[in-house]
Design a protein around this motif. Structure first.
Motif, PDB file in Angstrom:
ATOM      1  N   GLY A  51      -7.262   3.028   1.369  1.00 47.31           N
ATOM      2  CA  GLY A  51      -6.692   1.692   1.380  1.00 47.31           C
ATOM      3  C   GLY A  51      -7.042   0.929   2.633  1.00 47.31           C
ATOM      4  O   GLY A  51      -7.365   1.520   3.673  1.00 47.31           O
TER       5      GLY A  51
ATOM      6  N   TRP B  74      -8.715   6.456  -5.559  1.00 47.80           N
ATOM      7  CA  TRP B  74      -8.173   5.120  -5.782  1.00 47.80           C
ATOM      8  C   TRP B  74      -8.421   4.297  -4.531  1.00 47.80           C
ATOM      9  O   TRP B  74      -8.064   4.719  -3.419  1.00 47.80           O
ATOM     10  CB  TRP B  74      -6.687   5.192  -6.096  1.00 47.80           C
TER      11      TRP B  74
ATOM     12  N   TRP C  97     -12.917  -2.070  -0.219  1.00 50.27           N
ATOM     13  CA  TRP C  97     -11.716  -2.348  -1.001  1.00 50.27           C
ATOM     14  C   TRP C  97     -11.656  -3.809  -1.461  1.00 50.27           C
ATOM     15  O   TRP C  97     -10.913  -4.134  -2.373  1.00 50.27           O
ATOM     16  CB  TRP C  97     -10.461  -2.014  -0.183  1.00 50.27           C
TER      17      TRP C  97
ATOM     18  N   GLU D  12       0.828  -1.207   0.000  1.00 48.66           N
ATOM     19  CA  GLU D  12       0.000   0.000   0.000  1.00 48.66           C
ATOM     20  C   GLU D  12       0.863   1.257   0.000  1.00 48.66           C
ATOM     21  O   GLU D  12       0.554   2.229  -0.710  1.00 48.66           O
ATOM     22  CB  GLU D  12      -0.957   0.014   1.188  1.00 48.66           C
ATOM     23  N   ASP D  13       1.935   1.249   0.756  1.00 45.33           N
ATOM     24  CA  ASP D  13       2.810   2.420   0.779  1.00 45.33           C
ATOM     25  C   ASP D  13       3.433   2.669  -0.594  1.00 45.33           C
ATOM     26  O   ASP D  13       3.537   3.820  -1.039  1.00 45.33           O
ATOM     27  CB  ASP D  13       3.909   2.237   1.829  1.00 45.33           C
TER      28      ASP D  13
ATOM     29  N   SER E 164      -7.697  11.353  -4.481  1.00 40.87           N
ATOM     30  CA  SER E 164      -7.598  10.839  -3.121  1.00 40.87           C
ATOM     31  C   SER E 164      -7.348   9.336  -3.163  1.00 40.87           C
ATOM     32  O   SER E 164      -7.497   8.689  -4.203  1.00 40.87           O
ATOM     33  CB  SER E 164      -8.870  11.159  -2.326  1.00 40.87           C
ATOM     34  N   VAL E 165      -6.936   8.788  -2.020  1.00 41.82           N
ATOM     35  CA  VAL E 165      -6.611   7.366  -1.923  1.00 41.82           C
ATOM     36  C   VAL E 165      -7.250   6.799  -0.665  1.00 41.82           C
ATOM     37  O   VAL E 165      -7.196   7.413   0.410  1.00 41.82           O
ATOM     38  CB  VAL E 165      -5.084   7.133  -1.874  1.00 41.82           C
TER      39      VAL E 165
ATOM     40  N   ARG F  87      -4.000   1.769   5.367  1.00 43.61           N
ATOM     41  CA  ARG F  87      -3.679   3.136   5.768  1.00 43.61           C
ATOM     42  C   ARG F  87      -4.897   4.049   5.857  1.00 43.61           C
ATOM     43  O   ARG F  87      -4.771   5.213   6.217  1.00 43.61           O
ATOM     44  CB  ARG F  87      -2.662   3.743   4.796  1.00 43.61           C
TER      45      ARG F  87
ATOM     46  N   ARG G   5       0.708   4.043  -2.952  1.00 47.84           N
ATOM     47  CA  ARG G   5       0.407   5.436  -2.605  1.00 47.84           C
ATOM     48  C   ARG G   5       1.519   6.373  -3.079  1.00 47.84           C
ATOM     49  O   ARG G   5       1.244   7.499  -3.516  1.00 47.84           O
ATOM     50  CB  ARG G   5       0.210   5.571  -1.089  1.00 47.84           C
ATOM     51  N   GLU G   6       2.748   5.935  -3.011  1.00 50.46           N
ATOM     52  CA  GLU G   6       3.860   6.772  -3.462  1.00 50.46           C
ATOM     53  C   GLU G   6       3.764   7.045  -4.958  1.00 50.46           C
ATOM     54  O   GLU G   6       3.965   8.174  -5.412  1.00 50.46           O
ATOM     55  CB  GLU G   6       5.182   6.086  -3.119  1.00 50.46           C
TER      56      GLU G   6
ATOM     57  N   LEU H 241       1.006   6.922  -6.793  1.00 47.11           N
ATOM     58  CA  LEU H 241      -0.175   7.765  -7.016  1.00 47.11           C
ATOM     59  C   LEU H 241       0.092   9.221  -6.646  1.00 47.11           C
ATOM     60  O   LEU H 241      -0.403  10.139  -7.309  1.00 47.11           O
ATOM     61  CB  LEU H 241      -1.364   7.221  -6.231  1.00 47.11           C
ATOM     62  N   ALA H 242       0.847   9.434  -5.584  1.00 46.38           N
ATOM     63  CA  ALA H 242       1.162  10.810  -5.188  1.00 46.38           C
ATOM     64  C   ALA H 242       1.938  11.529  -6.290  1.00 46.38           C
ATOM     65  O   ALA H 242       1.774  12.741  -6.498  1.00 46.38           O
ATOM     66  CB  ALA H 242       1.969  10.807  -3.889  1.00 46.38           C
TER      67      ALA H 242
END
Length: 260
Positions: free
Chosen positions: A68, A82, A213, A50-51, A65-66, A71, A54-55, A57-58
């Protein structure tokens, strides 16, 4: 209709990043496992995936927005979000079973418009985007998929995840009534049976309890494959707390059993 081709390409990139982590950590001797408040397991692979997603996507979609599983985040009712499940089937992952996947969905104003399901140990990936059909790849290659044409419950193949969950969250009797009305039943479980419905291998997949999810990519995958997806009340939404995937022909009749 808006094109989501670029978002689908990005979803594939996210799945590639996830697969590189999950396959490396699968059956790792130093895998770290903890429990969430609901006592379901979470591994260091879940959080690492997930991290990493997210990285990306950022960097690629900073205005989206995300949300998960590991997180948090719930803002998918408006705008673009997402929705991520880094490892669906964590119990299988922990036990060394191959049936687990990373689930990725792009939700726009509350409705999934892109879905990606990647199961690297099965050698399979399923994806869909609004207006662009449903697709899968496996060792035989890449192909467009569609649901079955079965039109009678007596000929239908049904799956769930865990029979015990029907006792706890809905009605064991209602589910067994549907089982008795169908030709055959199994428990393929989690992401896999929804994907099997989309590709026409089975006809129905029902779950009395799901998180958003768990099924966000399934809604767009099923509809683009010509099927239907709803919660057990019949509402066509991924965040209703339950799920029914079907080839469309059997949906209302199956709901009739499950509503009892």
């Amino acid at each position: 209709m808006a094109s989501y081709s670029d978002d689908l390409i990005l979803a594939g990139k996210l799945a590639d990043a996830a697969d590189s982590i999950t396959t490396a950590r699968f059956r790792a001797r130093d895998l770290k496992v903890s429990s969430k408040p609901d006592r379901t397991p979470v591994t260091d692979a879940d959080t690492a995936v997930e991290d990493a997603v997210r990285e990306v996507l950022a960097a690629e979609r900073p205005d989206d927005s995300v949300a998960g599983e590991e997180r948090g985040g719930t803002a998918w009712e408006s705008g673009r979000a997402w929705v991520l499940d880094p490892i669906d089937g964590t119990k299988n992952f922990l036990r060394g079973g191959p049936v687990w996947a990373t689930l990725i969905a792009l939700v726009e104003d509350g409705r999934p418009v892109v879905g990606m399901v990647s199961a690297p140990l099965l050698g399979r990936r399923w994806w869909a985007a609004a207006g662009e059909g449903a697709w899968m790849s496996d060792p035989a290659g890449e192909r467009r998929i569609s649901v079955s044409a079965v039109s009678a419950l007596s000929d239908a193949y049904l799956s769930t995840t865990d029979l015990g969950s029907w006792t706890e969250y809905h009605s064991r009797e209602a589910y067994l009534g549907l089982v008795d009305a169908c030709w055959e039943s199994r428990a393929f479980g989690d992401f896999w049976h929804h994907c099997l419905v989309a590709e026409g291998a089975i006809d129905l997949a029902a779950e009395p309890i799901v998180n958003p999810w768990d099924v966000a990519p399934m809604q767009i995958l099923l509809t683009e494959a010509g099927g239907r997806f709803s919660d057990l009340s019949g509402a066509e939404r991924f965040d209703g707390g339950s799920a029914l995937s079907s080839n469309g022909h059997l949906h209302d009749e199956a709901l009739g059993y499950l509503r009892r």
